[in-house]
Design a protein around this motif. Sequence first.
Motif, PDB file in Angstrom:
ATOM      1  N   SER A   1     -21.588  24.442  71.451  1.00 43.30           N
ATOM      2  CA  SER A   1     -20.194  24.593  71.030  1.00 43.30           C
ATOM      3  C   SER A   1     -19.288  23.815  71.963  1.00 43.30           C
ATOM      4  O   SER A   1     -19.467  23.858  73.187  1.00 43.30           O
ATOM      5  N   GLU A   2     -18.301  23.131  71.387  1.00 42.55           N
ATOM      6  CA  GLU A   2     -17.283  22.470  72.192  1.00 42.55           C
ATOM      7  C   GLU A   2     -16.138  23.449  72.414  1.00 42.55           C
ATOM      8  O   GLU A   2     -15.543  23.960  71.464  1.00 42.55           O
ATOM      9  N   LEU A   3     -15.828  23.713  73.682  1.00 48.27           N
ATOM     10  CA  LEU A   3     -14.738  24.617  74.009  1.00 48.27           C
ATOM     11  C   LEU A   3     -13.411  23.883  74.166  1.00 48.27           C
ATOM     12  O   LEU A   3     -12.341  24.461  73.952  1.00 48.27           O
ATOM     13  N   ALA A   4     -13.498  22.631  74.566  1.00 50.74           N
ATOM     14  CA  ALA A   4     -12.330  21.758  74.729  1.00 50.74           C
ATOM     15  C   ALA A   4     -12.858  20.337  74.768  1.00 50.74           C
ATOM     16  O   ALA A   4     -14.041  20.122  75.036  1.00 50.74           O
ATOM     17  N   PRO A   5     -12.013  19.346  74.486  1.00 46.00           N
ATOM     18  CA  PRO A   5     -12.502  17.964  74.568  1.00 46.00           C
ATOM     19  C   PRO A   5     -13.065  17.667  75.955  1.00 46.00           C
ATOM     20  O   PRO A   5     -12.373  17.800  76.967  1.00 46.00           O
TER      21      PRO A   5
END
Length: 266
Positions: free
Chosen positions: A160-164
């Motif tokens: 999962s990407e939490l922020a760029p």
Amino acid sequence: MSGPIENYRVYAIKYAHHDRLASVNFIGGDPHDEPMPLDYFVWAVVGESRVFVVDTGFDAQTAKQRGREVLTPIETGLKKIGIQAGEVEDVIITHMHYDHAGNRNLFPRARYHIQDREMSFCTGRCMCHGALRHTFEVDDVKAMVDRVFEGRVQFHDGASELAPGLSVHWVGGHTGGLQVVRVHTARGWVVLASDASHLYANMEQGRPYPIVYNVGDMLEGYAAVHALADSEAHVIPGHDPEVLRRFPAHERDTEGWIARLDATPR
């Protein structure tokens, strides 16, 4: 998630230490059995507008119960780099072992990020077995359940990407749902491996740490973290004192305590 990839600052903050021999750090022991201590860390990932704390360590009471030594409270280390624990909004829990998921009241505003599989692991049938549950503190698990019901947990399934420029990735092995953290920095992609590999030697020599749920996943995890990182020098193990020797200190007075993992190794 849209937006340009950010370069984050990444800190390793040592909060405790435990003296031990090499024989207890590898499945099958070690023929030399020389001193090979563990350091205990939390990590901070600092961007322009967001701060992520990775793992929450244990407190003095838990240290006493388990024969460990707290050197500096976690909140003191965070304050040294300009982070107030009570203001942190995002905490990533790599796994729920006592040394990564304690200090239950330290981050009252935070949303906690954890893998679905880790929550199932630490609340399910595996905890019927003493050999698997002895590295968990039941009050830490209960606290995470409380946060679920408070709406303060964000679950992740795999990657999962939490922020760029910042993402979590399931690898398992050490526990059923252990996740690692991939962070973009000025020197490239750094992976906070946590207990996917306690020591550099575990992954470099392919010799797993003996506290393990699935040996196959642990061994595959060594390859996974290296695939996520830009080089071997971009993979940070979870407990190796060598980390503080390989990377520069945050400031002169934090030598041996707080290191900058986004900086070029020494």
